[in-house]
Motif scaffolding. Structure first.
Motif, PDB file in Angstrom:
ATOM      1  N   THR A   7      46.748  32.663  23.576  1.00  0.00           N
ATOM      2  CA  THR A   7      45.991  32.842  22.319  1.00  0.00           C
ATOM      3  C   THR A   7      46.811  32.448  21.091  1.00  0.00           C
ATOM      4  O   THR A   7      46.245  32.139  20.045  1.00  0.00           O
ATOM      5  N   GLN A   8      48.155  32.474  21.225  1.00  0.00           N
ATOM      6  CA  GLN A   8      48.998  32.141  20.064  1.00  0.00           C
ATOM      7  C   GLN A   8      49.380  30.655  20.035  1.00  0.00           C
ATOM      8  O   GLN A   8      49.925  30.179  19.048  1.00  0.00           O
TER       9      GLN A   8
ATOM     10  N   GLY B 244      46.846  35.818  32.269  1.00  0.00           N
ATOM     11  CA  GLY B 244      46.904  36.022  30.823  1.00  0.00           C
ATOM     12  C   GLY B 244      48.269  35.651  30.247  1.00  0.00           C
ATOM     13  O   GLY B 244      49.250  35.489  30.991  1.00  0.00           O
TER      14      GLY B 244
ATOM     15  N   ILE C 117      50.468  48.394  37.789  1.00  0.00           N
ATOM     16  CA  ILE C 117      50.637  46.987  38.197  1.00  0.00           C
ATOM     17  C   ILE C 117      51.955  46.398  37.697  1.00  0.00           C
ATOM     18  O   ILE C 117      52.343  45.307  38.101  1.00  0.00           O
TER      19      ILE C 117
ATOM     20  N   ALA D 291      47.883  43.586  42.509  1.00  0.00           N
ATOM     21  CA  ALA D 291      48.659  44.463  43.393  1.00  0.00           C
ATOM     22  C   ALA D 291      49.043  45.694  42.590  1.00  0.00           C
ATOM     23  O   ALA D 291      49.556  45.564  41.468  1.00  0.00           O
TER      24      ALA D 291
ATOM     25  N   ASN E 141      51.798  29.221  21.707  1.00  0.00           N
ATOM     26  CA  ASN E 141      53.252  29.070  21.568  1.00  0.00           C
ATOM     27  C   ASN E 141      54.014  29.269  22.881  1.00  0.00           C
ATOM     28  O   ASN E 141      55.201  29.589  22.862  1.00  0.00           O
TER      29      ASN E 141
ATOM     30  N   GLU F 145      56.101  37.546  30.621  1.00  0.00           N
ATOM     31  CA  GLU F 145      56.929  38.574  31.276  1.00  0.00           C
ATOM     32  C   GLU F 145      57.352  38.208  32.697  1.00  0.00           C
ATOM     33  O   GLU F 145      58.445  38.541  33.134  1.00  0.00           O
TER      34      GLU F 145
ATOM     35  N   SER G  84      40.305  34.018  24.985  1.00  0.00           N
ATOM     36  CA  SER G  84      40.435  34.926  26.125  1.00  0.00           C
ATOM     37  C   SER G  84      39.096  35.550  26.532  1.00  0.00           C
ATOM     38  O   SER G  84      39.043  36.360  27.452  1.00  0.00           O
TER      39      SER G  84
ATOM     40  N   GLU H  51      44.501  36.506  38.617  1.00  0.00           N
ATOM     41  CA  GLU H  51      45.583  37.342  39.168  1.00  0.00           C
ATOM     42  C   GLU H  51      46.124  38.377  38.189  1.00  0.00           C
ATOM     43  O   GLU H  51      47.018  39.133  38.516  1.00  0.00           O
TER      44      GLU H  51
END
Ligand SMILES: NC(=O)C1=CN([C@@H]2O[C@H](COP(=O)(O)OP(=O)(O)OC[C@H]3O[C@@H](n4cnc5c(N)ncnc54)[C@H](OP(=O)(O)O)[C@@H]3O)[C@@H](O)[C@H]2O)C=CC1
Ligand SMILES: Nc1c(N[C@@H]2O[C@H](COP(=O)(O)O)[C@@H](O)[C@H]2O)[nH]c(=O)[nH]c1=O
Ligand SMILES: [Zn+2]
Length: 333
Positions: free
Chosen positions: A229-230, A201, A166, A159, A232, A207, A252, A272
């Motif tokens: 990727t971390q 991601g 975005i 969106a 954590n 966030e 990724s 998404e």
């Protein structure tokens, strides 16, 4: 033959009723035709249940059993020849005494892939294959992509604001900043319910703390897939609640993601976001369709929407109370 097209078209319409409940099985439509009249119809039941041919023949057995052996069976996908969760449909067709079968398209699944047709022909059934083939494959585009390309069918979705962002540059809370309206959100939940997986991601998870469910629509939640990727991501995040299963991926790279999801038997995935994740799939040309919502909001600054390439081919535009939804397919040019 024109008459074949008419009945296969009906099979396609029936097959659409079986989705998404039949997944990861394909959804198939079947009709029995006697003297130019349909005497029975069927489509694939929810996963694990009877196939289209079984439902169609059961109806005929209950109503006009004397006509079955004198009828032609039309079916959008080759009847199965193997024991899966149910017995082979090719055997049922033969045992029912049906002498003519018209098939929309061959089944790409390795255990069938022509073996159903062979079985019918060896039993002396007159078989016609290849009627409205493309249309029959389109109904089961997820299943065909999965088996032919060994990867899930991939739908990109995002969106963006009227001025192309975005996400805003800053935010007060760890939750999504809404760009589109509540009707669009409900449509997104419907779109989610049609796919087996939903992927975001790592930054989006941190966030937005998204839930990624279909709570404003009926239907199943897709399996959630997150790239961490971390390694954590905190377990208190919504994506780790018990509303749906969640797969965590470390890599990724879109190609590796496709390989992993193929291994999990995920036949379709809605990607998404965020921008980096979507751009990865766009740049790798690893996507099939895109649904891009544009809201009325503007942000002064923030994360720019992914860059569309010349592969984006507009298919439709719809208006949702001020929001716009553009859908695209990917062309290879
Ligand atoms: N409007 C919309 O439709 C949507 C908006 N969004 C917004 O997009 C924004 C995020 O997009 P974007 O920044 O492009 O990122 P993505 O969500 O695409 O995630 C990819 C980024 O996350 C990083 N990452 C992966 N795992 C971790 C981890 N465990 N810890 C920290 N970082 C990690 C990756 O770093 P690396 O590869 O270097 O390891 C990479 O930079 C959010 O603000 C969200 O609100 C998100 C989805 C949809
Ligand atoms: N902000 C935004 C979207 N954001 C997407 O929705 C996710 C939140 O999902 P959920 O927690 O299930 O509501 C979020 O992480 C991001 O992927 N989607 C849209 O259709 N319109 C919007 O304005
Ligand atoms: Zn079958």
């Amino acid at each position: 033959m024109k008459i074949h097209n008419t009945y296969i078209k009906r099979c396609i319409a029936l097959a659409k009723n079986g989705l998404p409940a039949a997944m990861p099985n394909p959804s198939v439509g079947a009709v029995l035709v006697h003297n130019d009249s349909i005497i029975a119809e069927g489509y694939t039941s929810a996963y694990g249940g009877p196939h289209a041919e079984v439902n169609c023949i059961a109806f005929a057995k209950a109503n006009t059993p004397e006509l079955i052996a004198k009828s032609t069976l039309y079916v959008s996908l080759e009847p199965c020849s193997h024991w899966g969760k149910t017995p082979p449909c090719a055997d049922l067709v033969i045992d029912s005494g049906i002498k003519r079968v018209v098939i929309g398209t061959i089944d790409p699944f390795a255990k069938v892939a022509g073996a159903g047709i062979k079985k019918l022909m060896q039993a002396g059934v007159d078989v016609t294959v290849g009627v409205l083939e493309k249309e029959c494959q389109e109904v089961n585009k997820r299943f065909f992509t999965y088996h032919n390309e060994k990867r899930p069918f991939i739908i990109l979705k995002w969106a963006e604001t009227a001025n192309g962002f975005i996400a805003p540059a800053t935010r007060d809370k760890q939750e999504p900043v809404w760009i589109t309206n509540t009707l669009s959100r409900q449509l997104v939940h419907k779109l989610r319910s049609e796919e087996m997986g939903i992927l975001v991601g790592g930054k989006t998870v941190i966030e937005d703390n998204p839930t990624l469910t279909t709570r404003d629509w009926h239907g199943s939640n897709p399996t959630r897939i997150v790239i961490d990727t971390q390694g954590n991501l905190p377990k208190e995040l919504h994506i780790f609640n018990n509303e749906a299963p969640t797969i965590v991926l470390k890599d990724s790279d879109p190609k590796s993601i496709c390989k992993e999801l193929f291994g999990h038997n995920i036949q379709s995935v809605i990607v998404e976001g965020g921008a980096a994740t979507l751009q990865g799939f766009i740049d790798a040309a690893l996507w099939d369709e895109a649904s891009i919502f544009t809201g009325l909001t503007n942000f002064n600054a923030g994360i720019k929407a992914p860059k569309k390439t010349s592969q984006f081919t507009l298919q439709s535009t719809q208006h949702i109370k001020g929001d716009r939804l553009d859908t695209y397919t990917r062309s290879d040019s």
